[in-house]
Design a protein around this motif. Structure first.
Motif, PDB file in Angstrom:
ATOM      1  N   GLU A  88     -20.947  22.801   5.815  1.00  0.00           N
ATOM      2  CA  GLU A  88     -20.632  23.469   4.549  1.00  0.00           C
ATOM      3  C   GLU A  88     -21.758  24.396   4.090  1.00  0.00           C
TER       4      GLU A  88
ATOM      5  N   ASP B 227     -18.807  29.132   4.313  1.00  0.00           N
ATOM      6  CA  ASP B 227     -17.468  28.881   3.824  1.00  0.00           C
ATOM      7  C   ASP B 227     -16.521  28.633   4.997  1.00  0.00           C
ATOM      8  N   GLU B 228     -15.525  27.805   4.767  1.00  0.00           N
ATOM      9  CA  GLU B 228     -14.590  27.478   5.856  1.00  0.00           C
ATOM     10  C   GLU B 228     -13.800  28.696   6.318  1.00  0.00           C
ATOM     11  N   ASP B 229     -13.728  29.727   5.496  1.00  0.00           N
ATOM     12  CA  ASP B 229     -13.026  30.961   5.880  1.00  0.00           C
ATOM     13  C   ASP B 229     -13.950  31.979   6.543  1.00  0.00           C
ATOM     14  N   PHE B 230     -15.205  31.582   6.814  1.00  0.00           N
ATOM     15  CA  PHE B 230     -16.135  32.529   7.424  1.00  0.00           C
ATOM     16  C   PHE B 230     -15.613  32.948   8.804  1.00  0.00           C
ATOM     17  N   PRO B 231     -15.622  34.245   9.113  1.00  0.00           N
ATOM     18  CA  PRO B 231     -15.112  34.719  10.412  1.00  0.00           C
ATOM     19  C   PRO B 231     -16.068  34.362  11.547  1.00  0.00           C
TER      20      PRO B 231
ATOM     21  N   GLU C  86     -20.071  27.469  13.917  1.00  0.00           N
ATOM     22  CA  GLU C  86     -19.138  26.368  13.678  1.00  0.00           C
ATOM     23  C   GLU C  86     -19.865  25.149  13.099  1.00  0.00           C
TER      24      GLU C  86
ATOM     25  N   ILE D  75     -20.504  25.849   9.480  1.00  0.00           N
ATOM     26  CA  ILE D  75     -19.271  25.679   8.712  1.00  0.00           C
ATOM     27  C   ILE D  75     -18.990  24.196   8.487  1.00  0.00           C
TER      28      ILE D  75
END
Length: 840
Positions: A580, A583-587, A574, A577
């Motif tokens: 940056e 990516d903000e869509d990283f699981p 987190e 993320i």
């Protein structure tokens, strides 16, 4: 080889033996280099000496010697940029120098000196009396058609009394042994700094041979250049600046190298401002006067108010300051007008008119099509080069470069004839010159290559001084059009051989004349800005590397494996993320390796390590004259290690190894900065950037990992990220506890990683910087820092909470903005230093 053997026949036995030794070691693949023989066909003695000694070395030893010397090019980042390309290229150099005897050089030097004097006289008439045009000796269209003609400077006497400070002539030797002038360089001649690098490489590769052959030194020429620039100023101790287009210039390395070598201030247009007819440099101490600008920006871009309004490279109001005599700009804007090919055909007559003598060296036969008779001749001959008359070419123009008429298609010939009718003055016809060849070493073999020699003349109060050597370019092709720094082009050092041993001269001042000084002068605002952000980028890259290392080690440690796969691992991802780096869509919750790869190597991610390192390298590129070779080498190694195409991270162990290597390089960079940089303003801004970034990062880590519900693993991770594990465990035997951990990473003034330590260090750094207004009042950035310092010093560890940490973080970010507003002067922020005087 039979032809070569015949040409050896006139040699005595010793000479034949020496050339035979060369043949045994380095057999030419194609042809024989013309430079080895004089006009009568006899081998030149200085080439026998050099090649005979070179042949004494085994091929692999020559290769090893040169490889060792050229490592300097890679390590120090000696580069150039081809126009239109985004990336830089490593500097190409030939292991064999061009060698000229001093008697022949004396003839060359006299011709170049005469030509420089002619160009100065021509410019004086063009921008002064204008008698040559008025009396019909020179067509007005041959001048006004050039984009380098600056009409705004007609009638303006050049401050310092001359138009040209540095002149260069591109020369070529024909196969018959005669030298020819191919072109003149009066706008902003380049290459002199690269010749310094070429000399350094060759003298390191063959030190004994270099000294034994009595090679003329370059330092006296550059001393004369420096003295000539200083003499153009009004003040006895002038501030001389080299005005550069910036790091995206094709020859930026050379400009930075010359500024450092000569002790000049490297400035861009944004670094300068015009006030009341004077030019000032924006520095951290306010505006400081610039006396002389050595210009490397094309004339059309130097002043957006009067010339090219779209220019971002120049200084608004510069021409008006020149009119008022407030600054000397050399070479004078507009001097590039005499570079145009349109003038070549008129120069013999102009030389007789202005100097009362014949040209000592001819130039390539040239016919300007702006005249009826010359245009008819050019149209009638298909063995001429058709070239632009002036130094301008539209993108995609098929006639924007020299072209042979016979090689054109019928459609191109028709278009050319049409354009010759519509705008004949835009073209010239020139004879094709076959260049003499010199030896070049390719794959352990000597081969012939055509060359062009650029010779420099520097103006001094006593006349023009000629560089004993020059900038030599070689090509794989056999006509003059090929000689440019593009595909297949290389450079070579130029050795002028004296009869007697040469005195070793340097630019160091005579010990009796040197004035003792312990400060480096005023730091330009742009340099301070770049140093500040270089420190921030490097520190942010280190923090991101520590996050990635924790990701990898959390799964590699058996005891932490269960927890690492859960809550703490999630927090790390987190944070990445939020920064940056991912990516903000990283699981969130994915494998550590899946997060480590992009956080390290994703060039598209704003906060990844490779992106931060690239930003640091680009920022450092603007500081080339201020950073040591060791610092630059380490930074290049750091970037290359992260951008290696063969790099594969197949496991957490691979990622960890990459992180550890990068962290060691960053530690070395930090050590160089602490131990090798002078404790002047530049070092303070570099360290200030590191301290502010470290304080902000520590606040963020503490908010995330030292909240009221923090676990033992959270606190352990925080100590790891703050590099405080050893200190904590040596101080506390009771194990991890929230309050002691918060105290150590936030309030402990003895922990070099704590927020308190960064604030204390910042206080010392800022206190040593100059004040803009000496009125006894506290400046905004000092006020912010004092408030933060007081709050940290009086805080109690048990009361430290996320809200307080966010307040500290906000104060540090406000401090960064205040420092930027105060020291990185731009636009209306640029003010001179003000001293308020009064009675006490």
């Amino acid at each position: 080889m039979a032809d070569f053997a015949q040409r050896l026949a006139p040699l005595d036995a010793a000479g034949a033996d020496r050339l035979s030794a060369w043949l045994r070691g380095y057999r030419p693949v194609v042809g024989i280099p013309d430079e080895l023989f004089d006009a009568s066909g006899r081998p030149r003695e200085h080439w026998l000496h050099f090649l005979g000694d070179l042949a004494d070395y085994p091929a692999d030893q020559v290769r090893n010697r040169f490889t060792l010397a050229t490592r300097h090019i890679r390590d120090t980042g000696v580069t150039y940029r081809v126009y239109g390309e985004e990336s830089e290229r490593s500097w190409p150099i030939n292991p064999v120098p061009l060698i000229l005897h001093h008697a022949e050089w004396a003839t060359i030097a006299a011709a170049v000196r005469q030509r420089a004097t002619l160009m100065e006289a021509l410019l004086r008439d063009i921008y002064g009396e204008g008698a040559l045009v008025a009396q019909g000796h020179l067509p007005a269209a041959a001048l006004t058609g050039s984009p380098d003609f600056v009409r705004a400077l007609r009638g303006v006497a050049p401050p310092g009394g001359r138009y040209l400070q540095l002149y260069a002539a591109d020369l070529a030797r024909g196969p018959d042994g005669r030298w020819w002038v191919l072109g003149d360089r009066t706008q902003a001649p380049s290459g002199a700094g690269y010749e310094l690098e070429n000399r350094l490489v060759l003298s390191r590769a063959y030190p004994n041979l270099y000294n034994a052959m009595n090679v003329e030194r370059l330092a006296p020429f550059f001393d004369a250049l420096r003295r000539g620039l200083a003499s153009a100023a009004e003040r006895s101790d002038p501030r001389i600046c080299l005005l550069t287009p910036g790091p995206f210039s094709e020859t930026y390395f050379e400009q930075a190298h010359l500024a450092r070598y000569l002790g000049f201030l490297l400035v861009e247009g944004d670094d300068l401002v015009v006030r009341d007819g004077l030019v000032y440099v924006r520095t951290i101490a306010g505006l400081k006067r610039a006396d002389v600008l050595w210009r490397r920006v094309d004339a059309d871009f130097v002043d957006p108010l009067e010339l090219n309004a779209a220019s971002r490279l120049g200084v608004p109001g510069l021409l008006e300051a020149m009119r008022q005599g407030g600054v000397a700009v050399l070479n004078m804007p507009g001097s590039g007008v005499v570079e145009s090919r349109a003038l070549l055909g008129f120069l013999p007559r102009l030389c007789r008119r202005l100097l009362g003598e014949e040209l000592k060296m001819p130039h390539v036969a040239t016919w300007w099509c702006g005249q009826d008779r010359e245009r008819a001749l050019v149209r009638a001959r298909d063995n001429l080069l058709i070239a632009p008359a002036f130094n301008v070419a539209a993108a995609g123009d098929p006639f924007g470069r020299p072209r042979l008429t016979a090689e054109m298609t019928p459609a191109e010939r028709d278009e050319l004839l049409t354009r010759l009718e519509d705008r004949p003055g835009d073209f010239v016809g020139q004879e094709v010159v076959r260049l003499s060849t010199m030896p070049v070493l390719r794959e352990d073999r000597l081969e012939p290559a055509p060359f062009v020699l650029r010779v420099y003349a520097a103006a001094t109060p006593d006349g023009f001084e000629i560089m004993p050597g020059g900038f030599c370019r070689t090509s794989d092709q056999l006509d003059v059009r090929a000689i440019s720094m593009g595909e297949g082009a290389r450079t070579a050092d130029v050795w002028v051989i004296a009869e007697a041993p040469v005195e070793r001269v340097s630019l160091l001042a005579n010990r009796d004349d040197a004035k003792v000084r312990r400060i480096m002068g005023h730091l330009p605002s742009r340099a301070a800005d770049n140093l500040f952000w270089l420190g921030r980028y490097l520190e942010r890259a280190e923090a991101t590397l520590r996050l990635v290392r924790s990701l990898c080690t959390s799964l590699m440690d058996a005891e932490a494996a269960v927890h690492g796969a859960g809550e703490t691992l999630t927090k790390l991802q987190e944070v990445l993320i939020a920064w940056e780096a991912l990516d903000e869509d990283f699981p969130v919750g994915a494998r550590a390796l899946e997060a480590a790869r992009p956080a390290l190597l994703d060039a598209e991610a704003f906060g990844s390590v490779v992106t931060l390192v690239r930003r640091a390298r680009r920022t450092a590129a603007s500081l080339r004259e201020r950073l040591s070779a060791d610092f630059w080498t380490l930074l290049l190694n750091l970037e290359s290690g992260l951008t290696d195409k063969n790099l594969r991270l197949s496991s957490e162990a691979d990622a960890l190894q990459q992180v550890e290597t990068a962290l060691r390089i960053l530690a070395a960079l930090s050590g160089l900065a602490q131990e090798n940089m002078n404790r002047a303003a530049g070092w303070r801004f570099l360290d200030m950037g590191r301290r502010i970034e470290r304080g902000i990062n520590t606040c963020r880590f503490t908010v995330t990992l030292a909240h009221d519900e923090a676990t033992i693993d959270d606190l352990d991770l925080l100590l790891d990220l703050a590099d405080s594990q050893i200190t904590y465990r040596a101080r506390y035997l009771v194990g991890l506890a929230l309050t002691p951990v918060r105290d150590m990473v936030v309030l402990d003034p003895f922990n070099t990683r704590s927020v308190a330590f960064q604030v204390t260090a910042l206080r010392g750094l800022l206190d040593a910087l100059p004040a803009l207004v000496e009125d006894g009042m506290m400046e905004p950035h000092i006020r912010i820092l004092r408030g933060l310092d007081t709050e940290i010093e009086t805080a109690v560890a048990a009361e430290v909470d996320p809200d307080l940490m966010l307040r500290f973080q906000s104060a540090l970010m406000n401090l960064s903005n205040a420092v930027s507003d105060r020291y990185f002067l731009r636009g209306a922020n640029a003010k001179p230093t003000t001293k308020l005087a009064g009675l006490a």
